[in-house]
Design a protein around this motif. Structure first.
Motif, PDB file in Angstrom:
ATOM      1  N   LEU A  63     -11.562  -9.002 -34.360  1.00 50.27           N
ATOM      2  CA  LEU A  63     -12.085  -8.797 -35.817  1.00 50.27           C
ATOM      3  C   LEU A  63     -12.102 -10.058 -36.488  1.00 50.27           C
ATOM      4  CD1 LEU A  63     -12.412  -6.497 -38.001  1.00 50.27           C
ATOM      5  CD2 LEU A  63     -10.066  -6.935 -38.492  1.00 50.27           C
ATOM      6  N   GLY A  64     -13.363 -10.285 -36.897  1.00 46.66           N
ATOM      7  CA  GLY A  64     -13.686 -11.679 -37.436  1.00 46.66           C
ATOM      8  C   GLY A  64     -14.232 -12.413 -36.254  1.00 46.66           C
ATOM      9  N   ASP A  65     -14.501 -13.925 -36.730  1.00 42.83           N
ATOM     10  CA  ASP A  65     -15.052 -14.767 -35.918  1.00 42.83           C
ATOM     11  C   ASP A  65     -14.418 -15.074 -34.605  1.00 42.83           C
ATOM     12  OD1 ASP A  65     -16.635 -16.837 -34.614  1.00 42.83           O
ATOM     13  OD2 ASP A  65     -16.966 -17.970 -36.468  1.00 42.83           O
ATOM     14  N   PRO A  66     -14.511 -14.905 -33.323  1.00 41.46           N
ATOM     15  CA  PRO A  66     -13.732 -15.520 -32.291  1.00 41.46           C
ATOM     16  C   PRO A  66     -13.788 -17.006 -32.171  1.00 41.46           C
ATOM     17  CG  PRO A  66     -15.484 -13.549 -31.618  1.00 41.46           C
ATOM     18  CD  PRO A  66     -15.708 -14.243 -32.884  1.00 41.46           C
ATOM     19  N   ARG A  67     -14.805 -17.462 -32.776  1.00 38.96           N
ATOM     20  CA  ARG A  67     -14.785 -18.981 -32.670  1.00 38.96           C
ATOM     21  C   ARG A  67     -14.179 -19.596 -34.171  1.00 38.96           C
ATOM     22  NH1 ARG A  67     -15.006 -19.094 -28.125  1.00 38.96           N
ATOM     23  NH2 ARG A  67     -16.218 -17.495 -27.026  1.00 38.96           N
ATOM     24  N   GLY A  68     -13.705 -18.902 -34.908  1.00 34.01           N
ATOM     25  CA  GLY A  68     -12.996 -19.113 -36.119  1.00 34.01           C
ATOM     26  C   GLY A  68     -11.847 -20.170 -35.782  1.00 34.01           C
ATOM     27  N   GLU A  69     -11.300 -20.711 -36.856  1.00 36.45           N
ATOM     28  CA  GLU A  69     -10.085 -21.588 -36.664  1.00 36.45           C
ATOM     29  C   GLU A  69      -8.892 -20.521 -37.056  1.00 36.45           C
ATOM     30  OE1 GLU A  69      -9.797 -24.588 -34.866  1.00 36.45           O
ATOM     31  OE2 GLU A  69     -12.050 -24.111 -34.550  1.00 36.45           O
ATOM     32  N   GLY A  70      -7.739 -21.020 -36.485  1.00 37.22           N
ATOM     33  CA  GLY A  70      -6.381 -20.480 -37.058  1.00 37.22           C
ATOM     34  C   GLY A  70      -6.244 -18.959 -36.908  1.00 37.22           C
ATOM     35  N   ALA A  71      -6.911 -18.183 -35.551  1.00 41.89           N
ATOM     36  CA  ALA A  71      -6.892 -16.948 -35.545  1.00 41.89           C
ATOM     37  C   ALA A  71      -5.309 -16.592 -35.381  1.00 41.89           C
ATOM     38  CB  ALA A  71      -7.546 -16.493 -34.197  1.00 41.89           C
ATOM     39  N   VAL A  72      -5.280 -15.371 -35.720  1.00 38.17           N
ATOM     40  CA  VAL A  72      -3.915 -14.654 -35.486  1.00 38.17           C
ATOM     41  C   VAL A  72      -4.049 -13.710 -34.211  1.00 38.17           C
ATOM     42  CG1 VAL A  72      -2.317 -13.092 -36.637  1.00 38.17           C
ATOM     43  CG2 VAL A  72      -3.277 -14.784 -37.899  1.00 38.17           C
ATOM     44  N   VAL A  73      -3.370 -13.763 -33.212  1.00 36.47           N
ATOM     45  CA  VAL A  73      -3.605 -12.902 -31.938  1.00 36.47           C
ATOM     46  C   VAL A  73      -2.225 -12.128 -31.695  1.00 36.47           C
ATOM     47  CG1 VAL A  73      -4.028 -13.074 -29.474  1.00 36.47           C
ATOM     48  CG2 VAL A  73      -5.095 -14.687 -31.080  1.00 36.47           C
ATOM     49  N   THR A  74      -2.513 -11.016 -31.443  1.00 36.39           N
ATOM     50  CA  THR A  74      -1.289 -10.047 -30.992  1.00 36.39           C
ATOM     51  C   THR A  74      -1.733  -9.268 -29.714  1.00 36.39           C
ATOM     52  OG1 THR A  74       0.318  -8.443 -31.763  1.00 36.39           O
ATOM     53  CG2 THR A  74      -1.963  -7.878 -32.433  1.00 36.39           C
ATOM     54  N   GLY A  75      -0.606  -8.752 -29.073  1.00 38.41           N
ATOM     55  CA  GLY A  75      -1.291  -8.025 -27.839  1.00 38.41           C
ATOM     56  C   GLY A  75       0.053  -8.343 -26.718  1.00 38.41           C
ATOM     57  N   SER A  76      -0.330  -7.862 -25.492  1.00 38.71           N
ATOM     58  CA  SER A  76       0.569  -7.903 -24.495  1.00 38.71           C
ATOM     59  C   SER A  76      -0.013  -7.747 -23.171  1.00 38.71           C
ATOM     60  CB  SER A  76       1.923  -6.817 -24.706  1.00 38.71           C
ATOM     61  OG  SER A  76       2.786  -7.068 -23.999  1.00 38.71           O
ATOM     62  N   HIS A  77       0.630  -6.830 -22.302  1.00 36.64           N
ATOM     63  CA  HIS A  77      -0.087  -6.761 -21.145  1.00 36.64           C
ATOM     64  C   HIS A  77      -0.092  -5.043 -20.786  1.00 36.64           C
ATOM     65  CE1 HIS A  77       3.560  -6.140 -18.818  1.00 36.64           C
ATOM     66  NE2 HIS A  77       4.204  -6.743 -19.976  1.00 36.64           N
ATOM     67  N   LEU A  78      -0.963  -4.836 -19.835  1.00 32.20           N
ATOM     68  CA  LEU A  78      -1.165  -3.331 -19.201  1.00 32.20           C
ATOM     69  C   LEU A  78      -0.735  -3.085 -17.967  1.00 32.20           C
ATOM     70  CD1 LEU A  78      -4.363  -2.405 -21.086  1.00 32.20           C
ATOM     71  CD2 LEU A  78      -1.942  -1.723 -21.636  1.00 32.20           C
ATOM     72  N   ASP A  79      -0.528  -4.236 -17.088  1.00 31.81           N
ATOM     73  CA  ASP A  79      -0.148  -4.092 -15.628  1.00 31.81           C
ATOM     74  C   ASP A  79       1.375  -3.788 -15.671  1.00 31.81           C
ATOM     75  OD1 ASP A  79       0.717  -6.768 -16.613  1.00 31.81           O
ATOM     76  OD2 ASP A  79       0.947  -7.335 -14.313  1.00 31.81           O
ATOM     77  N   SER A  80       1.940  -3.268 -14.279  1.00 30.88           N
ATOM     78  CA  SER A  80       3.430  -2.799 -14.280  1.00 30.88           C
ATOM     79  C   SER A  80       4.045  -3.677 -13.009  1.00 30.88           C
ATOM     80  CB  SER A  80       3.433  -1.363 -14.117  1.00 30.88           C
ATOM     81  OG  SER A  80       3.059  -0.864 -12.763  1.00 30.88           O
ATOM     82  N   VAL A  81       5.049  -3.450 -13.000  1.00 27.04           N
ATOM     83  CA  VAL A  81       6.037  -3.835 -11.528  1.00 27.04           C
ATOM     84  C   VAL A  81       5.783  -2.645 -10.947  1.00 27.04           C
ATOM     85  CG1 VAL A  81       7.795  -5.349 -12.661  1.00 27.04           C
ATOM     86  CG2 VAL A  81       8.057  -2.970 -12.593  1.00 27.04           C
ATOM     87  N   PRO A  82       6.141  -2.595  -9.639  1.00 28.46           N
ATOM     88  CA  PRO A  82       6.177  -1.470  -8.776  1.00 28.46           C
ATOM     89  C   PRO A  82       7.056  -0.412  -9.461  1.00 28.46           C
ATOM     90  CG  PRO A  82       6.557  -3.468  -7.290  1.00 28.46           C
ATOM     91  CD  PRO A  82       6.447  -3.873  -8.682  1.00 28.46           C
ATOM     92  N   ASP A  83       6.461   0.801  -9.702  1.00 24.41           N
ATOM     93  CA  ASP A  83       7.363   2.050 -10.375  1.00 24.41           C
ATOM     94  C   ASP A  83       8.079   1.710 -11.475  1.00 24.41           C
ATOM     95  OD1 ASP A  83       6.675   3.936  -8.568  1.00 24.41           O
ATOM     96  OD2 ASP A  83       8.067   3.703  -7.199  1.00 24.41           O
ATOM     97  N   GLY A  84       7.049   0.873 -12.240  1.00 29.41           N
ATOM     98  CA  GLY A  84       7.690   0.374 -13.683  1.00 29.41           C
ATOM     99  C   GLY A  84       7.659   1.350 -14.510  1.00 29.41           C
ATOM    100  N   GLY A  85       7.984   1.091 -15.875  1.00 27.29           N
ATOM    101  CA  GLY A  85       8.069   2.069 -16.908  1.00 27.29           C
ATOM    102  C   GLY A  85       6.844   2.287 -17.693  1.00 27.29           C
ATOM    103  N   ALA A  86       6.673   3.065 -18.511  1.00 28.76           N
ATOM    104  CA  ALA A  86       5.515   3.347 -19.547  1.00 28.76           C
ATOM    105  C   ALA A  86       5.390   2.164 -20.487  1.00 28.76           C
ATOM    106  CB  ALA A  86       5.613   4.713 -19.942  1.00 28.76           C
ATOM    107  N   PHE A  87       6.423   1.569 -20.984  1.00 30.13           N
ATOM    108  CA  PHE A  87       6.533   0.740 -22.142  1.00 30.13           C
ATOM    109  C   PHE A  87       6.559  -0.901 -22.105  1.00 30.13           C
ATOM    110  CE2 PHE A  87       8.555   4.603 -22.861  1.00 30.13           C
ATOM    111  CZ  PHE A  87       8.360   5.123 -24.398  1.00 30.13           C
ATOM    112  N   ASP A  88       6.895  -1.495 -20.861  1.00 34.13           N
ATOM    113  CA  ASP A  88       7.065  -2.549 -20.613  1.00 34.13           C
ATOM    114  C   ASP A  88       5.458  -3.218 -20.647  1.00 34.13           C
ATOM    115  OD1 ASP A  88       6.784  -5.224 -19.841  1.00 34.13           O
ATOM    116  OD2 ASP A  88       8.176  -4.839 -18.007  1.00 34.13           O
ATOM    117  N   GLY A  89       4.780  -3.567 -21.694  1.00 31.18           N
ATOM    118  CA  GLY A  89       3.478  -4.116 -21.844  1.00 31.18           C
ATOM    119  C   GLY A  89       2.669  -3.243 -22.733  1.00 31.18           C
TER     120      GLY A  89
END
Ligand code: GLV
Ligand code: MN
Ligand code: MN
Length: 407
Positions: A63-89
């Motif tokens: 949201l906003g300019d990907p080339r802009g300075e001082g960006a605020v980033v949030t997020g995590s990951h969607l992959d899992s360990v073998p037979d992992g849970g739904a929440f981790d990531g």
């Protein structure tokens, strides 16, 4: 708050879940991972965000300019360990989109670029090294090292990437990208039981140093029914003794040591093994303790190998030094979530690794933890109550508003 969190959660829930175990098998570049990635892109596009796939396979929604300075980033990951849970990531990724929806509903005016990120291959379940996407970006894993990785079936990482449509020759450090980021905040399910019944959300203080070591125990294949005990060179014995030693050495040092993965050749019931390969995951509050524990386990393996006629080889596959999250950012999060009473917000260390830990050496980084009533994680039984997840979304929205909407 809108129902966007519940809607997204329900969409992702079936993706890559094993019918037999109930756990997730979303491994880097496999079909479930690809489906999760398609879902992420769709979330970005549905919200009118600028979608970007970086050279290392990490996904960004801007949201906003990907080339802009001082960006605020949030997020995590969607992959899992073998037979992992739904929440981790996924809890972090879904909460990030939901927090953005919440901020838009509040009419927030952004003064800085905001991005939601899905880091690729966080768990390292397939190629043995955790946080490959963020490690490549930060330059702590080189292209050559990544190209040398193989999965359990011998598939090379670059071939797996290529098959999934990603150019493996493009991967490598992306420091200009990191230089444009002012802060990264990762929300994650708690993976212990630190938060009590009155505490839905906490702030991370530190990550224990941790790593993965591969032990190769080389023995001699032979007949289980005809080889005399004194003639055997059985690597299974050395392996078993090393597992016990690891537990003891770690316990005595107040550290953790786990053999959670093992491969045996030729893996026949009526044959003495020729090779046992065991992977050690070890963690401690400080690096000196961790080094000492791993060295003690190595010594125990060598001594036992000597007695068993087994040759022992040790390879460090990955290592993450201690991470102390950025102090001012951590305090700011506690202030915002505590509504001016930072002491009311729990601040906790963790033994679990995260992309935030990898990025912490390059940019100001912080984490929020959402309560996990049983503390169980890396298991299908991993859980967080919906009310706590929604409290996490609200906390993340407040934090992002504070960081990205001030003059
Ligand atoms: C990641 O979840 C790790 O700590 O292994
Ligand atoms: Mn994990
Ligand atoms: Mn995780």
């Amino acid at each position: 708050m809108s129902d966007s969190f519940q809607r997204m959660w329900a969409e992702l829930l079936p993706v890559g879940r094993s019918a037999s175990s109930g756990g997730y098998r979303r491994f880097a570049w496999n079909s479930a991972d690809t489906e999760c990635r398609a879902w992420f892109e769709e979330q970005a596009r549905n919200r009118g965000l600028h979608y970007e796939l970086d050279r290392n396979g990490n996904q960004w929604a801007w949201l906003g300019d990907p080339r802009g300075e001082g960006a605020v980033v949030t997020g995590s990951h969607l992959d899992s360990v073998p037979d992992g849970g739904a929440f981790d990531g996924p809890l972090g990724v879904v909460s990030s989109f939901a927090a953005l929806d919440e901020l838009r509903a509040r009419g927030a005016e952004f003064t800085k670029p905001l991005a939601i990120v899905n880091f690729g291959d966080e768990e390292g379940a397939r190629f043995g090294v955790a946080c490959i996407g963020s490690r490549l970006t930060a330059g702590v894993l080189s292209r050559e090292q990544a190209h040398g990785l193989r999965d359990a079936d011998g598939v090379r990482l670059p071939d797996a990437m290529e098959k999934a449509g990603h150019d493996p020759d493009a991967i490598g450090a992306d420091r200009e990208r990191l230089a444009r980021i002012g802060a990264f905040v990762e929300l994650h399910v708690e993976q212990g039981r630190y938060l009590d019944e009155h505490q839905s959300v906490g702030v991370a203080s530190a990550i224990w140093p941790h790593g993965r070591w591969r032990f190769d125990f080389h023995g001699e294949a032979n007949h289980a029914g005809t080889t005399r005990i004194e003639d055997r060179r059985d690597p299974m014995l050395t392996y078993a003794n090393t597992v016990l030693a690891a537990r003891k050495k770690a316990r005595l040092a107040g550290a953790l040591a786990t053999f959670g993965k093992v491969a045996v050749e030729p893996n026949g019931t009526n044959a003495i093994a020729s090779l046992v390969r065991g992977w050690l995951d070890s963690r401690a509050a400080d690096e000196a303790t961790l080094d000492r524990v791993v060295e003690e386990i190595r010594q125990a393996a060598l001594e036992r190998g000597e007695r068993d006629g087994v040759r022992v080889e040790l390879t460090r596959e990955s290592f993450t030094p201690v991470v102390d999250f950025d102090g001012p950012l951590r305090d700011r999060l506690a202030w915002v979530i505590g509504r001016g009473r930072p002491d009311a917000v729990p601040v906790l260390p963790t033994g679990a690794g995260h992309d935030a830990g990898i990025l912490a050496s390059a940019i100001p980084t912080a984490m929020l933890f959402v309560r996990n009533p049983t503390g169980v994680s890396h298991s299908p039984a991993e859980h967080a109550e919906e009310a706590d997840c929604l409290a996490g979304v609200a906390a993340l929205a407040d934090v992002l508003e504070d960081l990205a909407c001030q003059g």
